[in-house]
Design a protein around this motif. Structure first.
Motif, PDB file in Angstrom:
ATOM      1  N   ASP A 210       0.862  -1.422  -0.107  1.00 23.61           N
ATOM      2  CA  ASP A 210      -0.090  -0.086   0.049  1.00 23.61           C
ATOM      3  C   ASP A 210       0.846   1.299  -0.056  1.00 23.61           C
ATOM      4  O   ASP A 210       0.510   2.244  -0.550  1.00 23.61           O
ATOM      5  CB  ASP A 210      -0.931   0.036   1.379  1.00 23.61           C
ATOM      6  N   ASP A 213       3.289   3.245  -3.662  1.00 27.84           N
ATOM      7  CA  ASP A 213       3.223   4.352  -4.676  1.00 27.84           C
ATOM      8  C   ASP A 213       2.808   5.817  -3.777  1.00 27.84           C
ATOM      9  O   ASP A 213       2.198   6.646  -4.217  1.00 27.84           O
ATOM     10  CB  ASP A 213       2.073   4.230  -5.678  1.00 27.84           C
ATOM     11  N   LYS A 214       3.273   5.760  -2.704  1.00 28.50           N
ATOM     12  CA  LYS A 214       2.729   7.055  -1.515  1.00 28.50           C
ATOM     13  C   LYS A 214       4.199   7.673  -1.369  1.00 28.50           C
ATOM     14  O   LYS A 214       5.431   6.835  -1.032  1.00 28.50           O
ATOM     15  CB  LYS A 214       2.136   6.540  -0.539  1.00 28.50           C
ATOM     16  N   ASP A 258       0.154  10.794  -3.269  1.00 28.27           N
ATOM     17  CA  ASP A 258       0.400   9.722  -4.333  1.00 28.27           C
ATOM     18  C   ASP A 258       1.630  10.073  -4.968  1.00 28.27           C
ATOM     19  O   ASP A 258       2.177  11.319  -5.178  1.00 28.27           O
ATOM     20  CB  ASP A 258      -0.522   9.739  -5.414  1.00 28.27           C
ATOM     21  N   LYS A 259       2.756   9.272  -5.464  1.00 32.12           N
ATOM     22  CA  LYS A 259       3.955   9.451  -5.745  1.00 32.12           C
ATOM     23  C   LYS A 259       3.881  10.293  -7.223  1.00 32.12           C
ATOM     24  O   LYS A 259       4.595  11.137  -7.308  1.00 32.12           O
ATOM     25  CB  LYS A 259       4.502   8.017  -6.084  1.00 32.12           C
ATOM     26  N   SER A 260       2.893  10.027  -8.060  1.00 28.13           N
ATOM     27  CA  SER A 260       2.665  10.687  -9.270  1.00 28.13           C
ATOM     28  C   SER A 260       2.185  11.874  -9.209  1.00 28.13           C
ATOM     29  O   SER A 260       2.149  12.669 -10.142  1.00 28.13           O
ATOM     30  CB  SER A 260       1.422   9.775 -10.023  1.00 28.13           C
ATOM     31  N   LYS A 261       1.756  12.312  -7.810  1.00 29.78           N
ATOM     32  CA  LYS A 261       1.221  13.669  -7.716  1.00 29.78           C
ATOM     33  C   LYS A 261       2.250  14.591  -7.102  1.00 29.78           C
ATOM     34  O   LYS A 261       1.999  15.814  -6.875  1.00 29.78           O
ATOM     35  CB  LYS A 261      -0.010  13.954  -6.999  1.00 29.78           C
TER      36      LYS A 261
END
Length: 287
Positions: A210, A213-214, A258-261
């Motif tokens: 979980d 990706d954070k 989130d890593k993508s953000k």
């Protein structure tokens, strides 16, 4: 009650599996090179290193209680094991691929009598049977992508990640049989005897997955910007806001992002006057 866990001894799932165990707080003793067994320093666990393709059978027979392997291998085996957890890594797909010049655009175009090279004969056979296709299966242990060029097969059923290997060998993907990723599987008999301990281990591994990706973000922000910040940094239950000693105009925020953000979030925070922005990795997220 001791838990026996099987981990792939090499290949695409080995390194990440060991990393996740470590992040979960399970430190394997004495390294893992060329060993069959190892113990865990801080828990009542033992680890067995096996070929990923053998782990399903060992779990099914109860020789080990749990194992980390690929979903594709579970499906191919047809054995009755419990899938406890999707791990979120090792993602790939089992696909049908044909030579670019073969004139086939979908699996329905495969002619009867075609020769299929694959390491997954059971899944390939079931798939084409469902389509009503009578194909011949040639079982190989690897390098399926070269078999059409060598005249050994007309098409292949193989694992695909990026598709670059197919392109290099002038093959194209015309169908996906199944999606796969690393999974934690369990012996149903062991679950009856050690269910609580096994679910605790699965929960620990889930907490690592979980967190994958954070990121943890901390920043000092103007109080006047908090309403705007809440719109793009909701976090798990909203940002944690803390007062800073001696400051009434600035507060500290802590939030999981989130890593993508991260990139956009940092830029927005800077435009709103944030300072002291820190980004940190997260090993585990325990609900």
């Amino acid at each position: 009650m001791s838990i026996k866990l099987a981990v792939p001894n090499k290949g695409r799932l080995n390194e990440r599996s060991l990393q996740i165990l470590k992040q979960a707080g399970l430190e394997i003793e004495d390294g893992v090179e060329r060993k069959l067994y190892a113990t865990v320093k801080n828990g009542d666990f033992s680890v067995m290193f096996l070929r990923a393709s053998d782990i399903v059978s060992f779990v099914h027979k109860g020789a080990v209680d749990m194992g980390i392997t690929g979903r594709d291998l579970v499906l191919e085996s047809g054995l009755d094991v419990e899938v406890m957890l999707d791990m979120g890594f090792g993602r790939c797909r089992l696909s049908v691929a044909v030579p670019e010049e073969a004139g086939m655009e979908e699996a329905e175009d495969v002619p009867d009598g075609a020769l299929v090279a694959t390491s997954f004969p059971n899944m390939a056979r079931k798939y084409f049977a469902k389509l009503g296709k009578k194909v011949d299966i040639t079982v190989i242990s690897g390098a399926a992508e070269v078999t059409p060029r060598l005249g050994v097969a007309d098409l292949i059923v193989d694992l695909v990640s990026s598709g670059s290997t197919l392109k290099t060998n002038h093959l194209k993907e015309i169908a996906v049989i199944a999606e796969s990723e690393a999974v934690v599987i369990a012996s149903k008999r062991s679950l009856e005897e050690k269910g609580e301990e096994m679910r605790d281990l699965a929960s620990a591994l889930r907490s690592v997955a979980d967190a994958e990706d954070k990121k943890y973000l901390m920043a000092d922000v103007p109080v006047t910007a908090l309403d705007d910040i809440r719109k793009f940094l909701p976090g798990i239950a909203g940002p944690t806001i803390m007062n800073i000693v001696g400051r009434d105009d600035v507060v500290a925020i802590h939030v999981v992002v989130d890593k993508s953000k991260i990139y956009d979030s940092v830029n927005k925070l800077k435009r709103l006057g944030a300072t002291g922005i820190l980004i940190m990795p997260i090993d585990r997220m325990v609900p």
